[in-house]
Design an enzyme around this catalytic site. Structure first.
Site, mmCIF file in Angstrom:
data_model
loop_
_atom_site.group_PDB
_atom_site.id
_atom_site.type_symbol
_atom_site.label_atom_id
_atom_site.label_comp_id
_atom_site.label_asym_id
_atom_site.label_seq_id
_atom_site.Cartn_x
_atom_site.Cartn_y
_atom_site.Cartn_z
ATOM 1 N N ILE A 477 3.216 14.830 3.722
ATOM 2 C CA ILE A 477 4.228 14.581 4.757
ATOM 3 C C ILE A 477 5.397 13.775 4.213
ATOM 4 C CG2 ILE A 477 2.633 14.819 6.685
ATOM 5 C CD1 ILE A 477 2.340 11.803 6.775
ATOM 6 N N ILE A 637 -3.638 1.205 -7.746
ATOM 7 C CA ILE A 637 -2.452 1.984 -7.385
ATOM 8 C C ILE A 637 -2.382 3.228 -8.263
ATOM 9 C CG2 ILE A 637 0.066 1.955 -7.268
ATOM 10 C CD1 ILE A 637 -1.420 0.252 -5.141
ATOM 11 N N LEU A 638 -2.258 4.382 -7.635
ATOM 12 C CA LEU A 638 -2.211 5.644 -8.368
ATOM 13 C C LEU A 638 -0.842 5.893 -8.972
ATOM 14 C CD1 LEU A 638 -4.190 7.935 -5.895
ATOM 15 C CD2 LEU A 638 -4.951 7.151 -8.145
ATOM 16 N N THR A 642 5.711 6.027 -6.024
ATOM 17 C CA THR A 642 5.528 6.500 -4.649
ATOM 18 C C THR A 642 4.862 5.433 -3.777
ATOM 19 O OG1 THR A 642 3.449 7.594 -5.274
ATOM 20 C CG2 THR A 642 5.453 8.925 -5.303
ATOM 21 N N LYS A 709 -7.039 2.623 -2.430
ATOM 22 C CA LYS A 709 -6.929 2.545 -0.977
ATOM 23 C C LYS A 709 -5.591 3.131 -0.561
ATOM 24 C CE LYS A 709 -9.674 -1.698 -0.551
ATOM 25 N NZ LYS A 709 -9.673 -3.124 -0.151
ATOM 26 N N GLY A 710 -5.381 3.263 0.735
ATOM 27 C CA GLY A 710 -4.114 3.778 1.228
ATOM 28 C C GLY A 710 -3.055 2.695 1.301
ATOM 29 N N GLY A 712 0.232 3.824 2.943
ATOM 30 C CA GLY A 712 1.302 4.387 3.760
ATOM 31 C C GLY A 712 1.616 3.630 5.030
ATOM 32 N N GLU A 713 0.632 2.931 5.588
ATOM 33 C CA GLU A 713 0.854 2.234 6.851
ATOM 34 C C GLU A 713 0.885 0.721 6.691
ATOM 35 O OE1 GLU A 713 -2.353 4.101 9.077
ATOM 36 O OE2 GLU A 713 -0.914 5.512 9.907
#
Length: 754
Positions: A477, A637-638, A642, A709-710, A712-713
């Site tokens: 997205i 962190i990948l 980004t 972990k994520g 985005g939020e």
């Protein structure tokens, strides 16, 4: 089921010999997007010229259609058909599931004469061009019998009830502890309706090939859209081929299907030709979900040393009358600060408004605008630095469950952020720092967001030329999913990224849950990693079992993958050479991930700390950002590039939440006042200066095999509260009604004598 003990073992991602993990890699699909070669759903080239659909929507909030006349529209140039509830093709009843395992139930369009909200679809016009469809839609005549509607949230609070299936969470004895606390806070904070305002509207292009429909649509969850369409049309799920390869923003607002998906498919079947439809910007505001308004009551009781003894966070929110959704704005607080006596819960008002639903960081985004400001208010009463107050209430274990944290670096975020930001320059007394006509202040807030891992699968194939293709029913997205999946696959198999192709957004690929909830990278990425590991095993067996391979007969446990080579000690062979000789048809495997049973034994979250400096104009009440900084702890962190883009984007959104963003309801019609990007105000480039963020080194081996972990939020969580606290430090004006627009700020300053 796997164990977190298995995840703690070294693996190609954690060893990162190729150096791809954590690297700031450019977007995999970036060149396609900037050259216009990454088509969004509405732009996909159909197999034959498409017809164009356009919706007619209701101008009332509740009632019935008493008359609808389509004769003029049907006679308009180029019109193929006009549907209303009188002649729309049969669909399964709302909420039904022929397949009990479907992720979404039937969601029919244009059925019945009932109007449940302003902007509901009442007619669908299809014509040979968009212009003809729009012109004909304006010729549809409809009359309504309006009924009294509940559209005023504040005026309807007496109708608030406990959400279905939920109970308040009580720990200890909050009433007694609060009543005896030496220092207390009891304040209420109000956040308005907010809209997603994605750059790309929801849109669908559909065509049929026999009894199978192909739909290109803008949706965050592939399987959810496929199942909803199949259930609505009453056809088997494998007769729906859904593709959603590029999505121009979702933020939770495209987590479910809308009428465009259903009507495009029905229309294409009716005409025997492709049909496409996109919502207008105005239709997006009412025809899709929004973040509901939230009223938060926060009560804190503390000892003079700052230790919390009583802690209560209660949220009241609203939803559509026939689409239950609760904005869980109190949930995050259950895991943030230590306090022995606790009360958290939610109340829900059912209203005659468009559907409420998830929006970036549902729960935390509005909820942290309350608690993180209340903590600052408590700190002032105590005469204590806001950071010190938070550190003094740092829990040793999860405050609600008593479980150990998988890893928790919140204090490190606070201390590192304070040092880098220059928190020691802050004057704790409000209204003391001036820069000409500007009052200057600093504020901070914590950030927390839960960590999630869902079941997912992925497939990976290597061809005879060495090309590796990852396929997964995942979506992107705009967050960088393509890129991180390419990084994971390349690092796992020891090849360069130019050898990896990523294909996602297709219902015929191995399923993944999609993008949302900050679970996408960890979930889809872990499945991709597992698929890559399975391919490693398959290639190892191929090499050590092939008499023509230099690895023949070697110990499989010593096989390495690096620089495009498979090797054992000083014996190596190119992957392409191996596959071309031993498996010229290629090798394909799948992998899957699911939560480890013992992962539930740990409390898992991501954390952060926000710091903001603002200037407030003493003449106009305008607030300008002068500086903003964030420190985050979110696992391994990948992709540095980004990931930073995601958290800084969330921080910017937090600025908008604090200062500009909100929508009011017109009580006459039940419509939102702002219905486009001219009226719905978000920060622009000129509003954001000197913004930066960093990540702390972290790997959470209780989260998933990669320790990620994520993010985005997480960036939006608490960001607005840092801005609000900075405004108070600048002016002494404490506003609890968001957004903090110049008129509110100016009125507060005038009351203070500025």
């Amino acid at each position: 089921m796997s164990s977190v003990k298995d995840w703690a073992a070294p693996n190609p991602i954690t060893e990162n010999r190729g150096g791809l993990i954590g690297k700031g890699v450019d977007r995999y699909e970036g060149k396609l997007k900037v050259t216009g070669n990454a088509p969004y759903a509405y732009e996909v080239e159909a197999p034959s010229p498409p017809a164009y659909g356009y919706l007619v929507t209701a101008p009332i909030a509740r009632g019935r259609i008493t008359r609808i006349d389509t004769a003029a529209a049907e006679a308009s140039p180029g019109v193929q058909f006009v549907w209303t509830h009188h002649n729309v093709p049969a669909q399964a009843s709302r909420g039904s599931r022929a397949n009990p395992r479907s992720q979404r139930a039937s969601n029919p369009a244009l059925v019945g004469d009932r109007i449940e909200y302003f902007g509901q679809s009442v007619a669908f016009v299809v014509a040979d061009t968009f212009e003809n469809a729009r012109a004909a839609a304006n010729l549809v005549e409809a009359e309504y019998a309006a009924e009294p509607a509940v559209v005023d949230f504040v005026a309807s609070l007496d109708q608030a009830d406990q959400p279905p299936g939920e109970e308040d969470v009580h720990i200890g004895d909050f009433p007694t502890a609060y009543g005896s606390a030496p220092v207390t806070i009891d304040e209420t904070y109000v956040s308005p309706v907010q809209n997603h305002v994605q750059m790309e509207p929801v849109a669908t292009l559909a065509w049929w090939d026999g009894d199978k429909v192909t739909v290109h649509t803008s949706i965050q969850m592939v399987k959810g859209g496929q199942h909803a369409l199949a259930e609505t049309l009453a056809i088997p799920g494998d007769r729906v081929h859904l593709l959603t390869r590029y999505i121009g923003g979702g933020f939770g607002g495209k987590g479910q299907p809308y009428d465009d998906l259903i009507l495009a498919a029905l229309g294409a079947r009716e005409l025997g030709r492709p049909v496409k439809i996109a919502y207008t910007r105005q239709q997006m505001f009412h025809g899709t979900i929004h973040r509901p308004a939230v009223i938060m009551r926060v009560r804190l009781g503390a000892e003079p040393n700052g230790r919390l003894t009583a802690f209560a966070v209660e949220a009241t929110t609203h939803c559509a009358r026939n689409a239950i959704f609760t904005e869980h704005a109190a949930n995050f607080s259950r895991n943030l600060y230590a306090a022995p006596n606790r009360l958290t819960g939610h109340r829900l008002v059912k209203m005659d408004l468009p559907g409420a639903g998830p929006m970036r960081a549902p729960g935390e985004a509005p909820g942290m605008l309350s608690l993180e400001c209340a903590m600052d208010e408590l700190a002032e009463k105590l005469g204590m630095d806001p950071i010190e107050l938070r550190i003094r209430n740092e829990p040793d274990v999860d405050p609600e469950t008593g479980k150990p944290f998988s890893i928790r670096q919140l204090v490190q975020c606070l201390t590192e952020g304070a040092q880098r930001f220059g928190w020691d320059r802050r004057n704790p007394k409000p209204g003391q720092v001036r820069d000409g006509r500007w009052l200057v202040g600093m504020g901070m807030a914590c950030a927390i967001r839960g960590n999630f891992l869902l079941p997912a699968k992925a497939g990976v194939r290597i061809d005879a030329d060495g090309t590796i293709t990852l396929r997964q029913g995942m979506t992107d997205i705009g967050t960088g999913t393509y890129t991180i999946l390419a990084q994971i696959t390349a690092e796992t198999l020891g090849v360069s990224m130019d050898k990896v192709k990523v294909e996602i957004g297709d219902s015929e690929f191995p399923p993944a849950p999609g993008s949302g909830g900050q679970f996408g990278a960890a979930t889809a990425g872990s499945a991709a990693y597992e698929a890559g590991m399975n391919l490693r095993r398959a290639l190892t067996e191929l090499a050590v079992g092939d008499p023509n391979s230099p690895l023949y007969g070697g110990p499989a446990e010593y096989v390495t993958f690096e620089n495009g080579l498979i090797g054992i000690e000083n014996r190596t062979e190119g992957l392409a050479a191996l596959v071309a000789r031993a498996a010229p048809e290629g090798v394909y495997v799948e992998g899957s991930i699911s939560p480890a049973a013992d992962a539930r034994d740990y409390s898992q979250h991501t954390y952060g700390a926000h710091f903001a400096e603002v200037g407030v104009d003493t003449v106009t009440g305008e607030v300008r950002m002068r500086k903003m900084f964030g420190v985050f702890a979110a696992g391994r962190i990948l992709n540095a590039k980004t990931a930073k883009s995601q958290v800084t984007g969330g921080m910017i959104w937090g600025v908008g939440t604090a200062l500009t963003e909100g929508n009011a309801v017109d009580p006459r019609y039940g419509s939102f006042i702002n219905q486009d990007m001219a009226g719905y105000l978000v920060p622009s480039h000129a509003d954001i200066v000197d913004l930066d963020a960093i990540f702390l080194d972290e790997a959470d081996d209780k989260a998933n095999p990669m320790g990620i972990k994520g993010v985005g939020e997480l960036g939006i969580c608490g960001a607005g509260a840092a801005v609000a606290n900075a405004i108070y430090n600048a002016t002494g004006v404490r506003l609890r009604d968001y957004p903090m627009t110049p008129d509110k700020v100016l009125a507060g300053m005038m009351a203070k004598g500025f």
